[in-house]
Design an enzyme around this catalytic site. Structure first.
Site, PDB file in Angstrom:
ATOM      1  N   GLY A 120      -3.395 -14.472   0.060  1.00  0.00           N
ATOM      2  CA  GLY A 120      -4.537 -14.076  -0.749  1.00  0.00           C
ATOM      3  C   GLY A 120      -4.302 -14.297  -2.225  1.00  0.00           C
ATOM      4  O   GLY A 120      -5.200 -14.091  -3.044  1.00  0.00           O
ATOM      5  N   SER A 121      -3.096 -14.738  -2.579  1.00  0.00           N
ATOM      6  CA  SER A 121      -2.775 -15.014  -3.972  1.00  0.00           C
ATOM      7  C   SER A 121      -2.500 -16.501  -4.167  1.00  0.00           C
ATOM      8  O   SER A 121      -3.329 -17.240  -4.672  1.00  0.00           O
ATOM      9  CB  SER A 121      -1.553 -14.190  -4.396  1.00  0.00           C
ATOM     10  N   HIS A 147      14.791  32.694  18.152  1.00  0.00           N
ATOM     11  CA  HIS A 147      13.710  31.736  18.346  1.00  0.00           C
ATOM     12  C   HIS A 147      13.994  30.974  19.633  1.00  0.00           C
ATOM     13  O   HIS A 147      15.023  31.168  20.274  1.00  0.00           O
ATOM     14  CB  HIS A 147      13.585  30.791  17.149  1.00  0.00           C
ATOM     15  N   HIS A 168       1.757  -2.573  -1.075  1.00  0.00           N
ATOM     16  CA  HIS A 168       2.996  -3.313  -0.848  1.00  0.00           C
ATOM     17  C   HIS A 168       3.980  -2.416  -0.108  1.00  0.00           C
ATOM     18  O   HIS A 168       4.166  -1.251  -0.488  1.00  0.00           O
ATOM     19  CB  HIS A 168       3.606  -3.763  -2.175  1.00  0.00           C
ATOM     20  N   LEU A 204       6.522 -17.991   1.136  1.00  0.00           N
ATOM     21  CA  LEU A 204       6.463 -19.392   0.706  1.00  0.00           C
ATOM     22  C   LEU A 204       5.566 -19.447  -0.523  1.00  0.00           C
ATOM     23  O   LEU A 204       4.339 -19.349  -0.428  1.00  0.00           O
ATOM     24  CB  LEU A 204       5.916 -20.265   1.837  1.00  0.00           C
ATOM     25  N   ASP A 243      14.003  27.054  21.405  1.00  0.00           N
ATOM     26  CA  ASP A 243      14.014  25.613  21.155  1.00  0.00           C
ATOM     27  C   ASP A 243      13.359  24.900  22.342  1.00  0.00           C
ATOM     28  O   ASP A 243      13.842  25.007  23.485  1.00  0.00           O
ATOM     29  CB  ASP A 243      15.444  25.118  20.957  1.00  0.00           C
ATOM     30  N   LYS A 266     -20.943   8.949  21.514  1.00  0.00           N
ATOM     31  CA  LYS A 266     -22.305   8.854  22.041  1.00  0.00           C
ATOM     32  C   LYS A 266     -22.862   7.487  21.672  1.00  0.00           C
ATOM     33  O   LYS A 266     -22.953   7.140  20.500  1.00  0.00           O
ATOM     34  CB  LYS A 266     -23.189   9.961  21.481  1.00  0.00           C
ATOM     35  N   GLY A 313       0.403 -18.336  -1.869  1.00  0.00           N
ATOM     36  CA  GLY A 313       1.126 -19.002  -0.803  1.00  0.00           C
ATOM     37  C   GLY A 313       0.901 -18.426   0.579  1.00  0.00           C
ATOM     38  O   GLY A 313      -0.171 -17.912   0.912  1.00  0.00           O
TER      39      GLY A 313
END
Length: 852
Positions: free
Chosen positions: A184-185, A374, A127, A149, A376, A554, A187
């Site tokens: 699937g339940s 460093h 979900h 629905l 960026d 392949k 509606g």
């Protein structure tokens, strides 16, 4: 992942470790029954998830997943989980959500590996909300609206269909295109793509008003109030799932019902036809293979694909790409540019001031003396500068990789920023431009892999030339941001730090013209001299060095060079198919005449003729029924029973000009430009991830292996080359059939085994053993008939043991077959060989022993 050719894990195994997307997943209790009414096992569940993984993952990527688990099967208790368990693999992508009094860590189902792990722990239902996380962890606005629905007592799917049709009229009137999903339940869910312009509260309010409008227009059937007492004989239009904290069952998710029902995308034609029912897993797989993902247009709402494109820039990434950047900076205290709002319009050419080429996307590398020095590294993309911090800078050669840490997106204006960020502010220190210019984009897999060629414009005092850089995401734990930065070979760099044009540009230029020394359109005509295809050498993943490689799947078919004259001005073109050994295959595969309508100009293609099984996987056994047929009636009957497809993987000539001296990258780019996939014609993708991942993907898809191709390699007709390396999951060997032995029992009227040989290094045939398995009854009868027509009085080889030669029937050594096997004995015999079929595209002289 799978261990058989169905794409499912082995049904017999109770515990096995598989590699999926480069990650190891241990699968247990594969024979456990998850759905008692149908006997559906965990192995069946995993096979379903693998079959629908591509659309499933596309619709849930970036969304925090809540799971419902049935560890003892759907007949037992259900466990509802939000927080990610401590035992979850570290490679599972995850994000934190702050709730009112606690923080939950949610998994992101962003790949097949995670989907497989969820199947292993019996998390059947996934979900998710209607919004996604962005790459930096920002919660984006909803990219879809959903209406649930839900039929009340006394109503069912028929009534939901009627309400869905009414809702469709309102949604289309709002310029929203709805897509139905049977839950699937009970509606139906209706989805519509959004542009990301509104937050969850606003979307919920609109959905609520829509539900009220439906109730007002159809009070006898529709209710928008959640009270159960009001739902008798009516359909609830549940609008509440658009709330930020609510979730909906994901499309393609299984349901924890008595049978393996699925939240299945449907067409409006199905709803209008009446008699709608919920679909089970096997039905969804079959429909997906036939119709594709019916919900694919829904992805344009905010995340059309993993590849960022200009077409989707108004989606979920567009609205607040700079939210994190602004949250860390106070414009009154730092000289850095701090836009008041995210960009609303952008294109790849909208570069910052000072760009070398305003029509090209830009890059900048800034030297940043903060707490620690460093660099960026920033790439203009989708209207912002996508950014990484490189603690030690970019790689200086191809042998030493560097670390990159992805940071928040920066505004385009940052590309020209130099100055000092005050002490106490985020990123305090001095920033100067080390290099800047434009770049060519070769690949951008969102959150996974980026490949670019940088072109310096001389900023920073030194022209740093051109070089090709790959960034590969290496850590996903806790929303990990670690990347590997690699300098790729063949980038054209010369001494002194300067670099020339990229190799890929040179390749493309050469494809467009005539390669030096090759035939031209006015030459004697290469069409009259069929090209002999380039050959790969067997090897392993360990054989591949640090050079750049592309990886192709392949295909378990027969090699075929296709000489194609394109359709022009309403006149049909022509297609000639030639096997590796020069045999004309055209009459045997008439459906491949479709090639002439799939090319933009006359071409010669290298590819594979493949027969697919019902699961869409290559089947060499099925291809046997199409081989060696030329009579029109026989071909038509075989074609009706089993079609074939053509997998085009190389371009060796265009408009009469050979392209064999062009590098792989250039040929590949031209192939994709010139060939349009349609019907039986396919251009399967090439991958540039690491070899192990490509090999794992091949196994997951139930394929034979991979072919690794050096991206700088030219095409060498007729010659095996170490720049093409074939890596197989199962060892196979081409063999020359030299005889057969009489069968016993049920095989008394056919044959018991084949006697086979393989040439040694001098080309002399050497006996390689007996093949007694891998035959169907029909194959045995056909082999007995074919071999009886080809007798020989003496053995073609002189080293057959007496035990094997005693009752042997010898045949002329002029036909080649293929076997799978488990290796070689010290005596040069095949271990446990299994017959795979004839290789009509090979001659005995083509056969070599493959030891890898």
């Amino acid at each position: 992942m799978p261990d058989d050719d169905t794409g499912a894990p082995s049904r017999a195994a109770q515990r096995e470790t598989v590699t999926v997307d480069g990650h190891r997943v241990t699968l247990t209790n594969l024979s456990k029954v998850i759905y008692p009414e149908t006997g559906t096992t965990k192995a069946d569940v995993l096979a379903y998830l693998a079959a629908v993984a591509q659309p499933f993952v596309a619709h849930v990527t970036g969304r925090p997943a809540t799971r419902k688990r049935w560890v003892h099967g759907t007949g037992g208790p259900v466990f509802f989980q939000k927080n990610l368990e401590d035992s979850a693999p570290t490679w599972v992508h995850r994000r934190d959500i702050q709730h009112s009094d606690h923080v939950n860590t949610y998994p992101l189902v962003d790949d097949l590996a995670t989907l497989t792990w969820l199947g292993q722990v019996a998390a059947l239902e996934i979900h998710v909300p209607q919004w996604r996380f962005g790459r930096t962890g920002v919660e984006h606005r909803p990219d879809r609206l959903v209406l649930d629905l839900d039929p009340g007592p006394g109503t069912g799917l028929d009534e939901c269909v009627q309400v869905a049709l009414w809702a469709r009229e309102i949604l289309t009137g709002m310029d929203l295109e709805p897509f139905p999903v049977t839950s699937g339940s009970k509606g139906i869910h209706l989805y519509a793509a959004l542009d990301g312009a509104h937050d969850s509260d606003a979307v919920s309010a609109v959905a609520h008003e829509l539900a009220r409008a439906l109730q007002a227009d159809h009070p006898d059937l529709v209710v928008s109030d959640m009270k159960k007492s009001l739902r008798e004989g009516k359909v609830l239009v549940d609008w509440s799932q658009n709330n930020r904290n609510k979730t909906t069952i994901s499309p393609y998710s299984l349901r924890g019902r008595d049978r393996p029902y699925v939240a299945a995308p449907r067409s409006w034609a199905e709803l209008e036809a009446g008699g709608l029912t919920h679909l089970e897993a096997d039905e969804v797989v079959a429909r997906l293979e036939r119709d594709g993902d019916l919900l694919a247009p829904l992805l344009t709402g905010g995340h059309a694909a993993l590849e960022p494109t200009t077409a989707r820039m108004a989606g979920f990434e567009r609205t607040d790409r700079l939210e994190v950047y602004r949250s860390k900076r106070d414009a009154s205290k730092t000289p850095e540019p701090v836009p008041e709002a995210s960009p609303t319009e952008a294109s790849p050419g909208d570069g910052p001031a000072g760009s070398a080429d305003p029509a090209a996307p830009t890059f900048v590398i800034q030297e940043h003396h903060a707490r620690a020095l460093h660099y960026d590294f920033r790439l203009e993309h989708d209207g912002v500068l996508v950014s990484w911090a490189l603690p030690k800078g970019e790689p200086v050669d191809t042998t030493h990789n560097r670390l990159g840490v992805q940071t928040e997106d920066h505004p385009l204006e940052y590309g020209s920023f130099e100055g000092t960020i005050p002490r106490g502010e985020y990123g305090a220190g001095t920033v100067s431009i080390w290099d800047r210019g434009t770049y060519d984009l070769h690949k951008w897999r969102e959150g996974e892999e980026v490949i670019v060629t940088l072109h310096s414009d001389g900023s920073g005092g030194t022209d740093r030339g051109s070089r090709r850089i790959a960034l590969i995401h290496t850590a996903h734990t806790g929303g990990g941001t670690s990347w590997l930065v690699h300098r790729m070979k063949d980038d054209g760099h010369s001494g002194g730090g300067a670099a020339g044009a990229s190799g890929e540009e040179d390749d493309k230029a050469e494809v467009a013209g005539s390669a030096p020394g090759e035939g031209s359109a006015s030459s004697s005509g290469s069409r009259d001299r069929p090209l002999t295809p380039m050959l790969a050498t067997p090897g392993t993943v360990d054989d591949l060095d640090e050079d750049d490689w592309a990886f192709e799947m392949k295909w378990d078919g027969i090699r075929a060079v296709a000489t194609v004259v394109a359709d022009r001005d309403g006149s049909p073109g022509s297609v000639r198919l030639t096997s590796r050994n020069g045999n004309d295959l055209t009459a045997s595969y008439p459906e491949l005449a479709a090639l002439s309508g799939c090319v933009a100009e006359d071409v010669v293609l290298d590819g594979e003729i493949v027969a697919l099984d019902q699961g869409g996987r290559p089947s060499f056994g099925r291809l046997q029924s199409r081989m060696n047929l030329t009579a029109r009636r026989d071909v038509a009957a075989a074609q009706k029973a089993q079609g074939v497809v053509y997998m085009a993987f190389d371009l060796v000539e265009r408009s009469g000009r050979r392209t064999t001296r062009v590098g792989y990258d250039g040929r590949r780019a031209a192939l994709e430009e010139l060939v349009t996939e349609s019907g039986p014609v396919h251009v399967p993708p090439a991958f540039t991830s690491d070899a192990a991942s490509a090999l794992a993907a091949s196994k997951e898809l139930g394929l034979e292996g991979i072919v690794a191709k050096r991206r700088s390699s030219t095409y060498r007709p007729g010659r095996p080359a170490h720049t093409w390396v074939k890596v197989k999951h199962v060892q196979t060997q081409e063999v020359v059939v030299v005889g057969w032995r009489t069968g016993n029992g049920a095989r008394a009227q056919t044959l018991g085994s084949l006697l086979v040989a393989v040439p040694d290094a001098t080309g002399t045939l050497r006996y390689a053993g007996r093949v007694g398995t891998g035959f169907t009854d029909a194959t045995l009868e056909r082999l007995a008939t074919e071999l009886a027509r080809n007798p020989r009085q003496t053995p073609p080889v002189d080293d057959v043991p007496a035990a094997d030669a005693g009752d042997a029937h010898w045949v002329r050594a002029d036909r080649v077959g293929e076997v799978a096997h488990a290796g070689w004995t010290d005596q040069g015999r095949l271990r446990h060989p299994v017959w795979r079929g004839w290789r009509s595209d090979k001659a005995p002289g083509d056969v070599v022993r493959e030891d890898a």
